[in-house]
Write a protein that holds these residues in place. Sequence first.
Motif, PDB file in Angstrom:
ATOM      1  N   ARG A   1      -2.097  -0.849  -3.512  1.00 30.93           N
ATOM      2  CA  ARG A   1      -1.626   0.200  -4.410  1.00 30.93           C
ATOM      3  C   ARG A   1      -0.385  -0.168  -5.210  1.00 30.93           C
ATOM      4  O   ARG A   1      -0.310   0.087  -6.391  1.00 30.93           O
ATOM      5  CB  ARG A   1      -1.351   1.469  -3.606  1.00 30.93           C
ATOM      6  CG  ARG A   1      -2.599   2.168  -3.176  1.00 30.93           C
ATOM      7  CD  ARG A   1      -2.263   3.467  -2.530  1.00 30.93           C
ATOM      8  NE  ARG A   1      -1.623   4.375  -3.487  1.00 30.93           N
ATOM      9  CZ  ARG A   1      -1.021   5.494  -3.133  1.00 30.93           C
ATOM     10  NH1 ARG A   1      -0.961   5.821  -1.872  1.00 30.93           N
ATOM     11  NH2 ARG A   1      -0.490   6.278  -4.028  1.00 30.93           N
ATOM     12  N   PHE A   2       0.612  -0.714  -4.541  1.00 28.24           N
ATOM     13  CA  PHE A   2       1.876  -0.942  -5.232  1.00 28.24           C
ATOM     14  C   PHE A   2       2.149  -2.426  -5.376  1.00 28.24           C
ATOM     15  O   PHE A   2       2.104  -3.168  -4.413  1.00 28.24           O
ATOM     16  CB  PHE A   2       3.022  -0.282  -4.473  1.00 28.24           C
ATOM     17  CG  PHE A   2       2.862   1.199  -4.397  1.00 28.24           C
ATOM     18  CD1 PHE A   2       3.118   1.991  -5.499  1.00 28.24           C
ATOM     19  CD2 PHE A   2       2.403   1.795  -3.240  1.00 28.24           C
ATOM     20  CE1 PHE A   2       2.947   3.365  -5.445  1.00 28.24           C
ATOM     21  CE2 PHE A   2       2.232   3.170  -3.170  1.00 28.24           C
ATOM     22  CZ  PHE A   2       2.501   3.955  -4.281  1.00 28.24           C
ATOM     23  N   GLN A   3       2.449  -2.793  -6.575  1.00 27.08           N
ATOM     24  CA  GLN A   3       2.808  -4.185  -6.787  1.00 27.08           C
ATOM     25  C   GLN A   3       3.762  -4.274  -7.944  1.00 27.08           C
ATOM     26  O   GLN A   3       3.911  -3.351  -8.726  1.00 27.08           O
ATOM     27  CB  GLN A   3       1.569  -5.026  -7.030  1.00 27.08           C
ATOM     28  CG  GLN A   3       0.625  -4.435  -8.064  1.00 27.08           C
ATOM     29  CD  GLN A   3      -0.608  -5.291  -8.216  1.00 27.08           C
ATOM     30  OE1 GLN A   3      -0.484  -6.440  -8.606  1.00 27.08           O
ATOM     31  NE2 GLN A   3      -1.764  -4.741  -7.903  1.00 27.08           N
ATOM     32  N   SER A   4       4.442  -5.408  -8.055  1.00 21.72           N
ATOM     33  CA  SER A   4       5.423  -5.550  -9.113  1.00 21.72           C
ATOM     34  C   SER A   4       4.719  -5.930 -10.409  1.00 21.72           C
ATOM     35  O   SER A   4       3.564  -6.341 -10.416  1.00 21.72           O
ATOM     36  CB  SER A   4       6.441  -6.620  -8.737  1.00 21.72           C
ATOM     37  OG  SER A   4       5.800  -7.866  -8.801  1.00 21.72           O
ATOM     38  N   ILE A   5       5.451  -5.787 -11.494  1.00 19.59           N
ATOM     39  CA  ILE A   5       4.937  -6.174 -12.807  1.00 19.59           C
ATOM     40  C   ILE A   5       4.486  -7.636 -12.806  1.00 19.59           C
ATOM     41  O   ILE A   5       3.476  -7.988 -13.392  1.00 19.59           O
ATOM     42  CB  ILE A   5       6.039  -5.946 -13.873  1.00 19.59           C
ATOM     43  CG1 ILE A   5       6.011  -4.484 -14.327  1.00 19.59           C
ATOM     44  CG2 ILE A   5       5.865  -6.849 -15.056  1.00 19.59           C
ATOM     45  CD1 ILE A   5       4.826  -4.108 -15.160  1.00 19.59           C
ATOM     46  N   SER A   6       5.241  -8.470 -12.122  1.00 21.65           N
ATOM     47  CA  SER A   6       4.865  -9.889 -12.155  1.00 21.65           C
ATOM     48  C   SER A   6       3.518 -10.129 -11.478  1.00 21.65           C
ATOM     49  O   SER A   6       2.726 -10.956 -11.925  1.00 21.65           O
ATOM     50  CB  SER A   6       5.958 -10.757 -11.539  1.00 21.65           C
ATOM     51  OG  SER A   6       6.297 -10.273 -10.277  1.00 21.65           O
TER      52      SER A   6
ATOM     53  N   ASP B   1       0.808  -1.225   0.000  1.00 22.93           N
ATOM     54  CA  ASP B   1       0.000   0.000   0.000  1.00 22.93           C
ATOM     55  C   ASP B   1       0.837   1.270   0.000  1.00 22.93           C
ATOM     56  O   ASP B   1       0.441   2.285  -0.548  1.00 22.93           O
ATOM     57  CB  ASP B   1      -0.883   0.053   1.253  1.00 22.93           C
ATOM     58  CG  ASP B   1      -2.108  -0.822   1.120  1.00 22.93           C
ATOM     59  OD1 ASP B   1      -2.437  -1.174  -0.026  1.00 22.93           O
ATOM     60  OD2 ASP B   1      -2.714  -1.148   2.147  1.00 22.93           O
ATOM     61  N   GLU B   2       1.987   1.224   0.668  1.00 18.62           N
ATOM     62  CA  GLU B   2       2.655   2.489   0.962  1.00 18.62           C
ATOM     63  C   GLU B   2       4.112   2.586   0.553  1.00 18.62           C
ATOM     64  O   GLU B   2       4.653   3.682   0.472  1.00 18.62           O
ATOM     65  CB  GLU B   2       2.576   2.769   2.480  1.00 18.62           C
ATOM     66  CG  GLU B   2       1.164   2.937   2.977  1.00 18.62           C
ATOM     67  CD  GLU B   2       1.118   3.586   4.355  1.00 18.62           C
ATOM     68  OE1 GLU B   2       2.015   4.383   4.674  1.00 18.62           O
ATOM     69  OE2 GLU B   2       0.171   3.272   5.097  1.00 18.62           O
TER      70      GLU B   2
ATOM     71  N   ARG C   1      13.335  -2.347 -13.540  1.00 19.31           N
ATOM     72  CA  ARG C   1      12.767  -3.690 -13.572  1.00 19.31           C
ATOM     73  C   ARG C   1      11.347  -3.732 -13.057  1.00 19.31           C
ATOM     74  O   ARG C   1      10.568  -4.555 -13.484  1.00 19.31           O
ATOM     75  CB  ARG C   1      13.620  -4.639 -12.729  1.00 19.31           C
ATOM     76  CG  ARG C   1      14.662  -5.322 -13.552  1.00 19.31           C
ATOM     77  CD  ARG C   1      15.445  -6.272 -12.703  1.00 19.31           C
ATOM     78  NE  ARG C   1      14.661  -7.455 -12.353  1.00 19.31           N
ATOM     79  CZ  ARG C   1      15.000  -8.259 -11.374  1.00 19.31           C
ATOM     80  NH1 ARG C   1      16.040  -8.000 -10.627  1.00 19.31           N
ATOM     81  NH2 ARG C   1      14.270  -9.324 -11.108  1.00 19.31           N
ATOM     82  N   TYR C   2      11.048  -2.879 -12.096  1.00 17.38           N
ATOM     83  CA  TYR C   2       9.745  -3.008 -11.459  1.00 17.38           C
ATOM     84  C   TYR C   2       9.001  -1.690 -11.469  1.00 17.38           C
ATOM     85  O   TYR C   2       9.596  -0.630 -11.349  1.00 17.38           O
ATOM     86  CB  TYR C   2       9.898  -3.477 -10.014  1.00 17.38           C
ATOM     87  CG  TYR C   2      10.322  -4.902  -9.945  1.00 17.38           C
ATOM     88  CD1 TYR C   2       9.368  -5.908  -9.957  1.00 17.38           C
ATOM     89  CD2 TYR C   2      11.662  -5.239  -9.897  1.00 17.38           C
ATOM     90  CE1 TYR C   2       9.749  -7.234  -9.905  1.00 17.38           C
ATOM     91  CE2 TYR C   2      12.056  -6.558  -9.850  1.00 17.38           C
ATOM     92  CZ  TYR C   2      11.101  -7.556  -9.852  1.00 17.38           C
ATOM     93  OH  TYR C   2      11.470  -8.846  -9.799  1.00 17.38           O
ATOM     94  N   VAL C   3       7.745  -1.773 -11.571  1.00 18.64           N
ATOM     95  CA  VAL C   3       6.912  -0.591 -11.489  1.00 18.64           C
ATOM     96  C   VAL C   3       5.754  -0.897 -10.566  1.00 18.64           C
ATOM     97  O   VAL C   3       5.438  -2.049 -10.316  1.00 18.64           O
ATOM     98  CB  VAL C   3       6.390  -0.165 -12.881  1.00 18.64           C
ATOM     99  CG1 VAL C   3       7.504   0.375 -13.723  1.00 18.64           C
ATOM    100  CG2 VAL C   3       5.680  -1.321 -13.542  1.00 18.64           C
ATOM    101  N   GLY C   4       5.135   0.125 -10.037  1.00 19.15           N
ATOM    102  CA  GLY C   4       4.024  -0.104  -9.124  1.00 19.15           C
ATOM    103  C   GLY C   4       2.768   0.536  -9.640  1.00 19.15           C
ATOM    104  O   GLY C   4       2.807   1.457 -10.448  1.00 19.15           O
ATOM    105  N   VAL C   5       1.673   0.052  -9.195  1.00 19.22           N
ATOM    106  CA  VAL C   5       0.412   0.694  -9.529  1.00 19.22           C
ATOM    107  C   VAL C   5       0.344   1.975  -8.715  1.00 19.22           C
ATOM    108  O   VAL C   5       0.459   1.957  -7.509  1.00 19.22           O
ATOM    109  CB  VAL C   5      -0.776  -0.204  -9.156  1.00 19.22           C
ATOM    110  CG1 VAL C   5      -2.085   0.536  -9.400  1.00 19.22           C
ATOM    111  CG2 VAL C   5      -0.740  -1.473  -9.962  1.00 19.22           C
ATOM    112  N   ALA C   6       0.196   3.103  -9.407  1.00 12.30           N
ATOM    113  CA  ALA C   6       0.180   4.370  -8.698  1.00 12.30           C
ATOM    114  C   ALA C   6      -1.244   4.811  -8.443  1.00 12.30           C
ATOM    115  O   ALA C   6      -1.899   5.323  -9.312  1.00 12.30           O
ATOM    116  CB  ALA C   6       0.919   5.427  -9.504  1.00 12.30           C
ATOM    117  N   GLY C   7      -1.702   4.605  -7.263  1.00 19.31           N
ATOM    118  CA  GLY C   7      -3.072   5.006  -6.930  1.00 19.31           C
ATOM    119  C   GLY C   7      -3.901   3.800  -6.581  1.00 19.31           C
ATOM    120  O   GLY C   7      -3.617   2.692  -7.026  1.00 19.31           O
TER     121      GLY C   7
END
Length: 418
Positions: free
Chosen positions: A305-310, A284-285, A343-349
Amino acid sequence: MIRVTEANGYESMADILSMAGVSNRWRGGWKLELGHVEKILNFSPGQLRAISYTKSSAQSAKGLLLGQDISRMHLAGARPRVCPDCVKELGYISANWDLRFMLACPRHRRSAVFRCLECGKPLSLYRPKLLECSCGADLRNLPAEPVEEHVLELQAVLAAKALKQECPFESACGLPMADLVAMSLRTLLSTVAGLGAQKLENLGMGVNVLELMVGHAADALSQWPEGFRALLRETGAAANQRNQNTTLSFRKAFGGLYDGLVKRGPPSKEVEFLRKTFVEFGLDEWTDGYVDHRLLRGISTDGRRFQSISHLAKDLGVMPSTARRWAREGLVPMTEIDHATRRYVGVAGPVSVPRRANGKSFGDREASAFLGIPVSVLKALRVSGHFEVRHIGKTLKSFHEADLRSFNDRCLAVVTAA
Ligand SMILES: [Zn+2]
Ligand SMILES: [Zn+2]
């Protein structure tokens, strides 16, 4: 031993120890030669075993409290404390006061007595009576300090666990009672120590005084999980400050606390609620790194909220490489968070990840014809997020009729309002 001293009118238990032939080096440590003491009290061998601080073999390094296995460092030993009101009622000092984390009496809602205000000295095991200091002062007359409610609640759980009594189940301060009650005394003590030590570290205090940890641990456990999240926020900020210019993974930033609380030692079942809250906080944070999927173990990323591409790829049912491309193209609401390796991105929001949905799909030209706007404008609106992608059609790039309709409705609503 103090009761024996008092009943026989001796000055302190030193007299009794010498009579029993116990080494005079015993200063309230945890190993007492019980056999000698039992003998002079005319007890049968083993009679005191149940309240001993050690297993029968004097070599054992483990501590015991009423037969419950605990770490020796959690025993109060030569730092005695007492609730005078409890002693007045019971006539003895109950075993929970042998815990270093006991600072206040939940029953009498007062601070414990650690020190004599007459002579200013810490309370001694070598005093003449349960409620009389070596200087002769009456410990009953000492003023009691009020104690915060959530600290009293934690003390009540500790005392009940120590005495093997039924724990209070309701908490007015939002402590996770059911989870704390399900812990063994040993796990409960190590949890309090872990939470308290982290707070002291955040405060820049390197001291390891267990008594200082209790209030902080109670803070972290109150309004569960908010108190714990506040501690994690603070810990994360401190970790970032120490490691400026480098991106830390969640595991690295919180490694010490995570290992101490849930990895090293305690049975995983007893601390699963801590682990779950820990990982959910990361999802989440924690924007500076990803939560490794190996930490998830049964914890859902849905709605976090935040998770990796996988994770995202798994949720969408596509290959990670596809999910990564979608993210790059702005087709799913992800942002890069690991700038170094990309390598990784998160869901923003706080979004719900779009899922493949049944219904009609439109190509670019059909979709723009439907809305009556140019293709380039429609594409720009989708990248900017004004056109919301909530449904995924045949291909990701296609426009789903449900999204087109809701966008159309929103535009019409704006026009009508104007
Ligand atoms: Zn009391
Ligand atoms: Zn005194």
